[in-house]
Design a protein around this motif. Structure first.
Motif, PDB file in Angstrom:
ATOM      1  N   ASP A  69     -57.348 -76.462  28.450  1.00 30.74           N
ATOM      2  CA  ASP A  69     -57.076 -75.976  27.048  1.00 30.74           C
ATOM      3  C   ASP A  69     -58.132 -75.138  26.496  1.00 30.74           C
ATOM      4  N   ARG A  70     -59.091 -75.017  27.023  1.00 32.93           N
ATOM      5  CA  ARG A  70     -60.031 -73.877  26.534  1.00 32.93           C
ATOM      6  C   ARG A  70     -59.526 -72.577  26.809  1.00 32.93           C
ATOM      7  N   ALA A  71     -59.111 -72.198  28.032  1.00 34.39           N
ATOM      8  CA  ALA A  71     -58.366 -71.171  28.394  1.00 34.39           C
ATOM      9  C   ALA A  71     -57.187 -70.841  27.615  1.00 34.39           C
ATOM     10  N   LEU A  72     -56.210 -71.864  27.069  1.00 34.65           N
ATOM     11  CA  LEU A  72     -55.214 -71.368  26.072  1.00 34.65           C
ATOM     12  C   LEU A  72     -55.702 -71.088  24.666  1.00 34.65           C
ATOM     13  N   VAL A  73     -56.599 -71.847  24.325  1.00 36.60           N
ATOM     14  CA  VAL A  73     -57.206 -71.493  23.046  1.00 36.60           C
ATOM     15  C   VAL A  73     -57.879 -69.977  23.133  1.00 36.60           C
ATOM     16  N   ARG A  74     -58.523 -69.672  23.898  1.00 38.17           N
ATOM     17  CA  ARG A  74     -59.310 -68.385  24.244  1.00 38.17           C
ATOM     18  C   ARG A  74     -57.955 -67.362  24.153  1.00 38.17           C
ATOM     19  N   ALA A  75     -57.126 -67.505  24.808  1.00 42.76           N
ATOM     20  CA  ALA A  75     -55.956 -66.429  24.992  1.00 42.76           C
ATOM     21  C   ALA A  75     -55.283 -66.435  23.420  1.00 42.76           C
ATOM     22  N   VAL A  76     -54.910 -67.574  22.992  1.00 41.31           N
ATOM     23  CA  VAL A  76     -54.397 -67.486  21.487  1.00 41.31           C
ATOM     24  C   VAL A  76     -55.370 -66.693  20.646  1.00 41.31           C
ATOM     25  N   GLY A  77     -56.341 -67.051  20.701  1.00 38.71           N
ATOM     26  CA  GLY A  77     -57.350 -66.216  19.797  1.00 38.71           C
ATOM     27  C   GLY A  77     -57.585 -64.844  20.113  1.00 38.71           C
ATOM     28  N   LEU A  78     -57.543 -64.561  21.210  1.00 41.66           N
ATOM     29  CA  LEU A  78     -57.661 -63.032  21.497  1.00 41.66           C
ATOM     30  C   LEU A  78     -56.244 -62.357  20.863  1.00 41.66           C
ATOM     31  N   LEU A  79     -55.052 -62.909  21.312  1.00 45.19           N
ATOM     32  CA  LEU A  79     -54.009 -62.287  20.863  1.00 45.19           C
ATOM     33  C   LEU A  79     -53.887 -62.314  19.223  1.00 45.19           C
ATOM     34  N   HIS A  80     -54.409 -63.419  18.542  1.00 39.24           N
ATOM     35  CA  HIS A  80     -54.438 -63.383  17.148  1.00 39.24           C
ATOM     36  C   HIS A  80     -55.189 -62.145  16.496  1.00 39.24           C
ATOM     37  N   ARG A  81     -56.444 -61.970  17.096  1.00 39.66           N
ATOM     38  CA  ARG A  81     -57.221 -61.126  16.787  1.00 39.66           C
ATOM     39  C   ARG A  81     -56.507 -59.591  16.967  1.00 39.66           C
ATOM     40  N   GLU A  82     -55.899 -59.724  17.817  1.00 40.47           N
ATOM     41  CA  GLU A  82     -55.140 -58.346  18.310  1.00 40.47           C
ATOM     42  C   GLU A  82     -53.956 -58.209  17.071  1.00 40.47           C
ATOM     43  N   ARG A  83     -53.562 -59.176  16.409  1.00 42.07           N
ATOM     44  CA  ARG A  83     -52.554 -59.257  15.873  1.00 42.07           C
ATOM     45  C   ARG A  83     -51.269 -58.904  16.428  1.00 42.07           C
ATOM     46  N   ALA A  84     -51.100 -59.684  17.749  1.00 45.70           N
ATOM     47  CA  ALA A  84     -50.014 -59.558  18.686  1.00 45.70           C
ATOM     48  C   ALA A  84     -49.244 -60.859  19.084  1.00 45.70           C
ATOM     49  N   LEU A  85     -49.640 -61.849  18.385  1.00 47.63           N
ATOM     50  CA  LEU A  85     -48.882 -63.126  18.679  1.00 47.63           C
ATOM     51  C   LEU A  85     -47.394 -63.050  18.293  1.00 47.63           C
ATOM     52  N   SER A  86     -47.102 -62.076  17.696  1.00 49.33           N
ATOM     53  CA  SER A  86     -45.567 -61.976  17.391  1.00 49.33           C
ATOM     54  C   SER A  86     -44.890 -61.373  18.499  1.00 49.33           C
ATOM     55  N   GLU A  87     -45.512 -60.828  19.554  1.00 50.55           N
ATOM     56  CA  GLU A  87     -45.044 -59.798  20.426  1.00 50.55           C
ATOM     57  C   GLU A  87     -44.444 -60.517  21.536  1.00 50.55           C
ATOM     58  N   GLY A  88     -44.371 -61.900  21.491  1.00 53.99           N
ATOM     59  CA  GLY A  88     -43.787 -62.772  22.523  1.00 53.99           C
ATOM     60  C   GLY A  88     -44.631 -63.947  23.019  1.00 53.99           C
ATOM     61  N   ALA A  89     -43.930 -64.671  23.558  1.00 52.88           N
ATOM     62  CA  ALA A  89     -44.599 -66.169  23.956  1.00 52.88           C
ATOM     63  C   ALA A  89     -45.775 -66.251  24.777  1.00 52.88           C
ATOM     64  N   VAL A  90     -46.219 -67.133  24.705  1.00 47.52           N
ATOM     65  CA  VAL A  90     -47.690 -67.581  25.693  1.00 47.52           C
ATOM     66  C   VAL A  90     -47.131 -68.637  26.662  1.00 47.52           C
ATOM     67  N   SER A  91     -47.602 -68.693  27.791  1.00 48.16           N
ATOM     68  CA  SER A  91     -47.277 -69.803  28.693  1.00 48.16           C
ATOM     69  C   SER A  91     -48.475 -70.449  29.216  1.00 48.16           C
ATOM     70  N   LEU A  92     -48.404 -71.842  29.573  1.00 43.17           N
ATOM     71  CA  LEU A  92     -49.711 -72.343  30.159  1.00 43.17           C
ATOM     72  C   LEU A  92     -49.244 -73.195  31.458  1.00 43.17           C
ATOM     73  N   ILE A  93     -49.946 -73.013  32.373  1.00 43.27           N
ATOM     74  CA  ILE A  93     -49.871 -73.929  33.502  1.00 43.27           C
ATOM     75  C   ILE A  93     -51.061 -74.592  33.472  1.00 43.27           C
ATOM     76  N   PRO A  94     -51.158 -75.898  33.205  1.00 47.75           N
ATOM     77  CA  PRO A  94     -52.737 -76.615  33.076  1.00 47.75           C
ATOM     78  C   PRO A  94     -52.919 -76.951  34.539  1.00 47.75           C
ATOM     79  N   VAL A  95     -54.442 -76.479  34.594  1.00 48.09           N
ATOM     80  CA  VAL A  95     -54.942 -77.008  35.846  1.00 48.09           C
ATOM     81  C   VAL A  95     -56.499 -77.303  35.416  1.00 48.09           C
ATOM     82  N   GLY A  96     -57.004 -78.534  35.732  1.00 44.44           N
ATOM     83  CA  GLY A  96     -58.274 -79.019  35.315  1.00 44.44           C
ATOM     84  C   GLY A  96     -58.082 -80.664  35.199  1.00 44.44           C
ATOM     85  N   PRO A  97     -59.404 -81.013  34.956  1.00 43.20           N
ATOM     86  CA  PRO A  97     -59.383 -82.704  34.926  1.00 43.20           C
ATOM     87  C   PRO A  97     -58.742 -83.024  33.674  1.00 43.20           C
TER      88      PRO A  97
END
Length: 313
Positions: A69-97
């Motif tokens: 989850d932390r990796a996903l939130v970090r990525a979405v936060g970075l894309l938001h700050r780039e104002r790039a979330l509208s450019e395309g979808a994000v995908s997640l392959i969950p790995v962790g406890p």
């Protein structure tokens, strides 16, 4: 949801270093499935800084996050700050406890590496609402402000977890039930203790309307985004204030208990912006604890980001 299919520009597969260390086999499976189905550039950053640089250099590739989850939130936060979330979808392959994948499960991402990788290749994009705070931080699921932990053994799970529960998901009622389960145990010495230990002196506003003010005691607050309807669920629960120890009128269980304004009231509204201010408070959002802060505003951005999910059969 719109059908995604294999991205035309290829994939940028960002493997979080924690995932690589904890479950190398799941990481290997995910890379093999993705590489077999699309042009995939595999990046193995060793730090958050390298993660951010690789994401910034993605070009036209669709970002695929392999991690928790932390990796996903970090990525979405970075894309938001780039104002790039509208450019395309994000995908997640969950790995962790399991405990680090609660948000992924709530968002509908398969927890199997194979199933999640296949969803990246032939799934559909679901648009999600996003909560953004006044420091430009992002919240994908919800936030929770619980009561301060009480003294003694009755503080229970709240004191062990730092007094801040994980929001339970897109439904504000799920978040509310989680708060109740975690903090519903009475504190030692009475139903609510004394002073402010049983609540917060907070002002809560939703779209400019005051739901609670500092002359009452707020027990907990929950704010959560729901898929695609453009408003956040807001829940505020008030509580009574216990009088200071000493002689008072009457006797028995209710003696000396002074209800505050709106005591026991539960307020539910839908709003596009929520502001909480007053005495210092901490809150949990998706994956971490923030605070103490004295004021925070969350604004809902409808349909702000896309997440690739399995096709609904």
């Amino acid at each position: 949801m719109s059908h995604a299919g294999a991205p035309v520009g290829g994939l940028l597969v960002l493997v979080d270093p924690v995932a690589r260390r904890l479950d190398g086999e799941s990481v290997r499976i995910a890379k093999d499935v993705l590489s077999a189905g699309a042009a995939a550039k595999i990046c193995l950053p060793d730090s958050r800084e390298e993660f951010a640089r690789a994401l910034a250099r993605r070009g036209h590739r669709q970002p695929v996050i392999v991690g928790d989850d932390r990796a996903l939130v970090r990525a979405v936060g970075l894309l938001h700050r780039e104002r790039a979330l509208s450019e395309g979808a994000v995908s997640l392959i969950p790995v962790g406890p399991a405990g680090s994948l609660v948000l992924a499960l709530q968002l509908g991402v398969p927890l199997s590496a194979v199933a999640a990788a296949r969803a990246v290749l032939d799934g559909a994009v679901g648009m999600r609402d996003l909560l953004v705070d006044d420091s430009d931080g992002v919240v994908l699921g919800g936030i929770g402000i619980p009561p301060p932990p009480g003294p003694g053994p009755g503080a229970g799970a709240g004191s062990r977890s730092g007094g801040v529960p994980r929001p339970a998901g897109p439904s504000v009622w799920n978040a509310y039930r989680s708060l109740v389960r975690t903090f519903g145990r009475p504190t030692a010495g009475g139903p609510s203790g004394t002073g402010t230990r049983g609540g917060h002196r907070l002002r809560v506003e939703a779209d400019g309307v005051v739901l609670a003010d500092v002359d009452g005691m707020v027990e907990d607050v929950a704010v959560s985004a729901r898929e695609g309807d453009g408003l956040a669920d807001v829940l505020v629960r008030m509580r009574a204030v216990a009088a200071a120890p000493g002689p008072g009128p009457g006797s028995g269980p209710g003696a000396g208990f002074v209800p505050g304004p709106g005591a026991g009231r539960v307020v539910r509204v839908r709003a596009s912006a929520v502001t909480v201010s007053g005495e210092d408070f901490r809150y949990r959002s998706d994956v971490g604890i923030t605070g103490p802060v004295r004021r925070r505003t969350w604004t809902l951005h409808p349909g702000a980001w896309g997440l690739t999910l399995p096709l609904q059969r």
